[in-house]
Write a protein that holds these residues in place. Structure first.
Motif, PDB file in Angstrom:
ATOM      1  N   ARG A   1       0.850  -1.493   0.579  1.00 44.45           N
ATOM      2  CA  ARG A   1      -0.357  -0.193   0.031  1.00 44.45           C
ATOM      3  C   ARG A   1       1.034   0.869  -0.524  1.00 44.45           C
ATOM      4  N   ASN A   2       1.878   1.440   1.082  1.00 45.55           N
ATOM      5  CA  ASN A   2       2.744   2.448   0.962  1.00 45.55           C
ATOM      6  C   ASN A   2       3.828   2.254  -0.408  1.00 45.55           C
ATOM      7  N   HIS A   3       4.123   1.549  -0.919  1.00 45.88           N
ATOM      8  CA  HIS A   3       4.857   1.809  -2.137  1.00 45.88           C
ATOM      9  C   HIS A   3       4.129   2.159  -3.453  1.00 45.88           C
ATOM     10  N   SER A   4       2.660   2.130  -3.583  1.00 44.46           N
ATOM     11  CA  SER A   4       2.373   2.055  -4.410  1.00 44.46           C
ATOM     12  C   SER A   4       1.364   3.834  -4.279  1.00 44.46           C
ATOM     13  N   LEU A   5       1.190   3.584  -3.116  1.00 47.14           N
ATOM     14  CA  LEU A   5       0.788   5.656  -2.329  1.00 47.14           C
ATOM     15  C   LEU A   5       1.992   6.372  -3.367  1.00 47.14           C
ATOM     16  N   ASN A   6       3.081   5.419  -3.053  1.00 47.47           N
ATOM     17  CA  ASN A   6       4.233   6.582  -3.105  1.00 47.47           C
ATOM     18  C   ASN A   6       4.362   6.235  -4.733  1.00 47.47           C
ATOM     19  N   VAL A   7       3.716   5.656  -5.245  1.00 50.50           N
ATOM     20  CA  VAL A   7       3.533   5.906  -7.334  1.00 50.50           C
ATOM     21  C   VAL A   7       3.146   6.263  -7.948  1.00 50.50           C
TER      22      VAL A   7
END
Length: 196
Positions: free
Chosen positions: A82-88
């Motif tokens: 979730r965090n990585h996707s939101l950063n992307v």
């Protein structure tokens, strides 16, 4: 919603923390589809979801020493994806050339290798790539990718803006990917099995 755990998950995590590549492959095989589908749900992009799988499992392998301390790997994985996707998504939203970058991401995803990569070789090349980063990029990469800090947390720790952290991270990832390409590896650590 965390995925259902794999059988003997705690034992596998302890083995991965000790550097066991077979255990890592077992965890990767079990969870990679979940990571892909969750990444696709969040980004609405097949290409970005494939890249998220690569980045998430690379991050897990790099920070594997901490795995034995995790109580619920499914919940941990859910948060990391979730965090990585939101950063992307944030990065794409802030970039005025987002349409152009989506095309670049698609081309990079299409270039993925079809060979099963050797873990030790991949890890050696990754460590070389990280060592070759300029000091500030290496520090930002370590804080965000290895230690799992958010950009804002890394910015506060380094006393710089989160936009500067984002720029350093983007350049660090670009440099690492370029290093892999120069060493004849399109993507690290067994990602050729993603769509087997």
């Amino acid at each position: 919603m965390a995925p259902k755990p794999i059988e003997h998950e705690n034992r596998l995590l302890v083995e991965i923390a000790g550097g066991d590549q077979r255990a890592f492959t077992e965890i990767f095989d079990f969870y990679q589809r979940y990571v892909y589908l969750y990444g696709k749900k969040l980004t609405r992009s097949d290409d970005l979801a494939g890249e998220i799988v690569q980045d998430v499992f690379l991050k897990i392998w790099i920070g594997r020493e901490k795995l034995s301390e995790i109580e619920s790997f499914g919940a941990y994985l859910n948060r990391v994806v979730r965090n990585h996707s939101l950063n992307v998504i944030r990065k794409l939203a802030q970039d005025a050339k987002s349409t152009h970058e989506l095309k670049v991401h698609a081309r990079e995803s299409d270039e993925s290798t079809t060979e099963l990569l050797d873990y030790n070789d991949s890890n050696r090349i990754l460590n070389q790539a990280i060592e070759n980063l300029p000091p500030q990029q290496r520090m930002v990469y370590t804080l965000c990718h290895v230690e799992g800090m958010k950009y804002e947390e890394a910015a506060a720790k380094l006393n710089i803006s989160s936009r500067t952290v984002q720029a350093h991270m983007g350049q660090a990832l670009k440099n690492i990917r370029e290093h892999f390409k120069k060493n004849a590896l399109a993507y690290p650590i067994l990602f050729s099995v993603l769509f087997k």
